[in-house]
Scaffold this motif. Structure first.
Motif, PDB file in Angstrom:
ATOM      1  N   THR A 127       0.838  -1.181   0.265  1.00  0.00           N
ATOM      2  CA  THR A 127       0.062  -0.040  -0.494  1.00  0.00           C
ATOM      3  C   THR A 127       0.887   1.820   0.174  1.00  0.00           C
ATOM      4  O   THR A 127      -0.133   1.970   0.342  1.00  0.00           O
ATOM      5  CB  THR A 127      -1.178  -0.206   1.180  1.00  0.00           C
ATOM      6  N   ILE A 128       2.848   1.180   0.009  1.00  0.00           N
ATOM      7  CA  ILE A 128       3.016   1.779   0.494  1.00  0.00           C
ATOM      8  C   ILE A 128       2.961   3.031  -1.034  1.00  0.00           C
ATOM      9  O   ILE A 128       2.602   2.755  -2.042  1.00  0.00           O
ATOM     10  CB  ILE A 128       4.530   1.488   0.327  1.00  0.00           C
ATOM     11  N   LYS A 129       2.903   4.248  -0.960  1.00  0.00           N
ATOM     12  CA  LYS A 129       2.710   5.393  -2.167  1.00  0.00           C
ATOM     13  C   LYS A 129       4.564   6.046  -2.292  1.00  0.00           C
ATOM     14  O   LYS A 129       4.498   6.258  -1.415  1.00  0.00           O
ATOM     15  CB  LYS A 129       1.892   5.984  -2.074  1.00  0.00           C
ATOM     16  N   ALA A 130       4.394   6.199  -3.074  1.00  0.00           N
ATOM     17  CA  ALA A 130       5.647   6.701  -3.307  1.00  0.00           C
ATOM     18  C   ALA A 130       5.937   8.273  -3.436  1.00  0.00           C
ATOM     19  O   ALA A 130       6.956   8.722  -2.265  1.00  0.00           O
ATOM     20  CB  ALA A 130       5.597   7.144  -5.695  1.00  0.00           C
ATOM     21  N   ASP A 131       4.878   9.008  -2.453  1.00  0.00           N
ATOM     22  CA  ASP A 131       4.611  10.535  -2.336  1.00  0.00           C
ATOM     23  C   ASP A 131       5.118  10.075  -0.955  1.00  0.00           C
ATOM     24  O   ASP A 131       5.705  11.424  -0.552  1.00  0.00           O
ATOM     25  CB  ASP A 131       3.830  11.343  -2.195  1.00  0.00           C
ATOM     26  N   GLU A 132       4.416   9.494  -0.317  1.00  0.00           N
ATOM     27  CA  GLU A 132       5.125   8.970   0.823  1.00  0.00           C
ATOM     28  C   GLU A 132       6.239   8.246   1.009  1.00  0.00           C
ATOM     29  O   GLU A 132       6.982   8.565   2.640  1.00  0.00           O
ATOM     30  CB  GLU A 132       4.093   7.378   1.463  1.00  0.00           C
ATOM     31  N   ILE A 133       7.302   7.343   0.980  1.00  0.00           N
ATOM     32  CA  ILE A 133       8.466   7.690   1.008  1.00  0.00           C
ATOM     33  C   ILE A 133       9.407   8.282   0.398  1.00  0.00           C
ATOM     34  O   ILE A 133       9.888   8.739   1.235  1.00  0.00           O
ATOM     35  CB  ILE A 133       8.910   6.109  -0.135  1.00  0.00           C
ATOM     36  N   PHE A 134       8.151   9.361  -0.046  1.00  0.00           N
ATOM     37  CA  PHE A 134       9.385  10.924  -0.159  1.00  0.00           C
ATOM     38  C   PHE A 134      10.030  11.673   0.723  1.00  0.00           C
ATOM     39  O   PHE A 134      10.469  12.417   0.393  1.00  0.00           O
ATOM     40  CB  PHE A 134       9.486  10.686  -2.252  1.00  0.00           C
ATOM     41  N   SER A 135       8.018  11.495   0.885  1.00  0.00           N
ATOM     42  CA  SER A 135       7.841  12.353   2.233  1.00  0.00           C
ATOM     43  C   SER A 135       8.042  12.938   3.898  1.00  0.00           C
ATOM     44  O   SER A 135       7.904  13.444   4.512  1.00  0.00           O
ATOM     45  CB  SER A 135       6.462  13.562   1.501  1.00  0.00           C
ATOM     46  N   LEU A 136       7.726  11.096   4.191  1.00  0.00           N
ATOM     47  CA  LEU A 136       8.229  10.688   5.200  1.00  0.00           C
ATOM     48  C   LEU A 136       9.033  10.452   5.863  1.00  0.00           C
ATOM     49  O   LEU A 136       9.442   9.706   5.057  1.00  0.00           O
ATOM     50  CB  LEU A 136       6.397  10.222   6.016  1.00  0.00           C
ATOM     51  N   ASP A 137       9.952  10.966   7.262  1.00  0.00           N
ATOM     52  CA  ASP A 137      10.809   9.936   7.846  1.00  0.00           C
ATOM     53  C   ASP A 137      10.298   8.458   8.594  1.00  0.00           C
ATOM     54  O   ASP A 137       9.115   8.338   7.639  1.00  0.00           O
ATOM     55  CB  ASP A 137      10.828  10.229   9.144  1.00  0.00           C
ATOM     56  N   ALA A 138      11.285   7.770   8.474  1.00  0.00           N
ATOM     57  CA  ALA A 138      11.201   6.497   8.331  1.00  0.00           C
ATOM     58  C   ALA A 138      10.598   6.309   9.499  1.00  0.00           C
ATOM     59  O   ALA A 138       9.099   4.952   9.208  1.00  0.00           O
ATOM     60  CB  ALA A 138      12.743   5.759   8.528  1.00  0.00           C
ATOM     61  N   GLU A 139      10.283   6.656  10.982  1.00  0.00           N
ATOM     62  CA  GLU A 139       9.746   6.002  11.574  1.00  0.00           C
ATOM     63  C   GLU A 139       8.223   6.604  11.222  1.00  0.00           C
ATOM     64  O   GLU A 139       7.309   5.708  11.491  1.00  0.00           O
ATOM     65  CB  GLU A 139       9.749   7.165  12.913  1.00  0.00           C
ATOM     66  N   ASP A 140       7.849   8.063  10.732  1.00  0.00           N
ATOM     67  CA  ASP A 140       6.452   7.919  10.385  1.00  0.00           C
ATOM     68  C   ASP A 140       6.354   7.124   9.276  1.00  0.00           C
ATOM     69  O   ASP A 140       4.853   6.640   9.285  1.00  0.00           O
ATOM     70  CB  ASP A 140       6.569   9.494  10.218  1.00  0.00           C
ATOM     71  N   LEU A 141       7.115   6.845   8.214  1.00  0.00           N
ATOM     72  CA  LEU A 141       6.269   5.799   6.937  1.00  0.00           C
ATOM     73  C   LEU A 141       6.026   4.576   7.753  1.00  0.00           C
ATOM     74  O   LEU A 141       4.851   3.570   7.315  1.00  0.00           O
ATOM     75  CB  LEU A 141       7.261   6.120   6.078  1.00  0.00           C
ATOM     76  N   LEU A 142       6.231   3.709   8.366  1.00  0.00           N
ATOM     77  CA  LEU A 142       6.590   2.670   9.061  1.00  0.00           C
ATOM     78  C   LEU A 142       5.696   2.237  10.179  1.00  0.00           C
ATOM     79  O   LEU A 142       4.396   1.420   9.793  1.00  0.00           O
ATOM     80  CB  LEU A 142       8.364   1.916   9.895  1.00  0.00           C
ATOM     81  N   TYR A 143       5.002   3.776  10.682  1.00  0.00           N
ATOM     82  CA  TYR A 143       3.984   3.496  11.725  1.00  0.00           C
ATOM     83  C   TYR A 143       3.121   3.619  10.824  1.00  0.00           C
ATOM     84  O   TYR A 143       1.598   3.330  11.016  1.00  0.00           O
ATOM     85  CB  TYR A 143       4.242   4.765  12.035  1.00  0.00           C
ATOM     86  N   ARG A 144       2.656   4.723   9.469  1.00  0.00           N
ATOM     87  CA  ARG A 144       1.505   4.652   8.469  1.00  0.00           C
ATOM     88  C   ARG A 144       1.549   2.775   7.698  1.00  0.00           C
ATOM     89  O   ARG A 144       0.134   2.808   7.848  1.00  0.00           O
ATOM     90  CB  ARG A 144       1.884   5.877   7.803  1.00  0.00           C
ATOM     91  N   LEU A 145       1.899   2.544   7.639  1.00  0.00           N
ATOM     92  CA  LEU A 145       2.468   1.471   6.984  1.00  0.00           C
ATOM     93  C   LEU A 145       1.664   0.426   7.662  1.00  0.00           C
ATOM     94  O   LEU A 145       1.049  -0.740   7.986  1.00  0.00           O
ATOM     95  CB  LEU A 145       3.491   1.108   6.309  1.00  0.00           C
ATOM     96  N   TYR A 146       2.553  -0.011   9.284  1.00  0.00           N
ATOM     97  CA  TYR A 146       2.619  -1.718   9.812  1.00  0.00           C
ATOM     98  C   TYR A 146       1.652  -0.757  12.033  1.00  0.00           C
ATOM     99  O   TYR A 146       2.780  -1.763  12.817  1.00  0.00           O
ATOM    100  CB  TYR A 146       4.265  -2.044  10.173  1.00  0.00           C
TER     101      TYR A 146
END
Length: 287
Positions: free
Chosen positions: A195-214
């Motif tokens: 479900t990861i989106k390109a704009d998320e992986i380029f705009s979010l820090d790792a911690e925020d992105l991982l929280y959003r995904l998992y």
């Protein structure tokens, strides 16, 4: 918000039989492509290969170097990324013809991927897999399936103007007796990562992105590792290559050009060696 980039993050899912990685690159990627006037499609594919090599290096518990090469009959005859366990990366693409193509199939054509691992201790080893999938991420998953026999899924991203690249990896951990449970965990985490989106992986820090995904999982994040562009060429390596050339040929080159010069295809640094520097290669020792 400034996103922390040029880092590789590794993480475990507590209670699940899988591990993950996330790499986000800006400066290191830009420095790799800066010296070469690659068309946009070539920049994008080289960026994917750099991100993929970071992920691959992190899956291998070793000290040493890894080289991932793509070779084919398309407009790109050769593409290579070389990295080490410290996440120092460099990359190159060699074009057989000008191209406005995009994507693996269009740029490489029919070809192979060669992964060479050179540990500091022990023998080097090599894996070869056909580039017969639609994209680089699927070809790498196939490599893991064939050579490592560990279910692995990879996602690769680049932004529209080729200033950033990123990648994510989920890999099964064979750490229980139940193969069914392992595969169930792996499949579940792959679905979430999908479900990861390109704009998320380029705009979010790792911690925020991982929280959003998992956010429903227990994610244990390890210390991030910085990724840098660093060429490993040196005068010493050039001299090692020159030592393989016959004295008569070296003398001939020096007479014609005044010196022996070698240019690194990765960083375009030129090393020049005049006759005094090459004296011990040219003059045979007297017995």
């Amino acid at each position: 918000m400034t996103v922390k980039t040029d880092v590789l993050n590794r993480y475990l899912f507590d209670g699940k039989h899988a591990r993950g990685e996330l790499v986000q690159l800006t400066k290191a990627y830009q420095e790799i492509i800066a010296l070469h006037e690659y068309p946009p499609g070539v920049q994008a594919l080289l960026g994917e290969l750099v991100a993929a090599t970071c992920l691959l290096t992190a899956t291998l518990k070793f000290e040493g170097e890894i080289t991932v090469q793509l070779q084919g009959d398309g407009p790109i005859s050769y593409m290579s990324v070389n990295g080490d366990d410290k996440q120092n990366m460099r990359g190159i693409a060699r074009l057989a013809e000008p191209t406005a193509g995009i994507g693996l199939k269009e740029l490489i054509g029919k070809g192979t991927m060669v992964i060479t691992i050179r540990p500091e201790k022990g023998e080097p080893y090599q894996g070869v897999v056909a580039l017969d999938k639609d994209n680089l991420a699927d070809c790498l998953a196939h490599y893991f399936e064939v050579s490592e026999q560990i279910p692995t899924k990879i996602w690769l991203f680049n932004n529209a103007d080729n200033t950033q690249v990123a990648g994510s990896l989920i890999q099964l951990l064979p750490d229980s007796d139940s193969k069914e449970t392992q595969l169930s965990d792996f499949g579940h985490l792959c679905q979430l990562t999908n479900t990861i989106k390109a704009d998320e992986i380029f705009s979010l820090d790792a911690e925020d992105l991982l929280y959003r995904l998992y956010h429903q999982e227990e994610v244990r994040l390890f210390e991030p590792q910085s990724v840098n562009y660093q060429c490993s060429c040196s005068e010493e390596k050039c001299l090692t290559a020159i030592s393989q050339v016959s004295p008569s040929e070296l003398i001939s080159i020096i007479e014609e050009q005044g010196c022996v010069s070698m240019t690194c295809e990765y960083c375009l640094t030129t090393y020049k060696f005049d006759e005094p520097k090459l004296a011990h290669f040219i003059h045979e020792p007297k017995h």
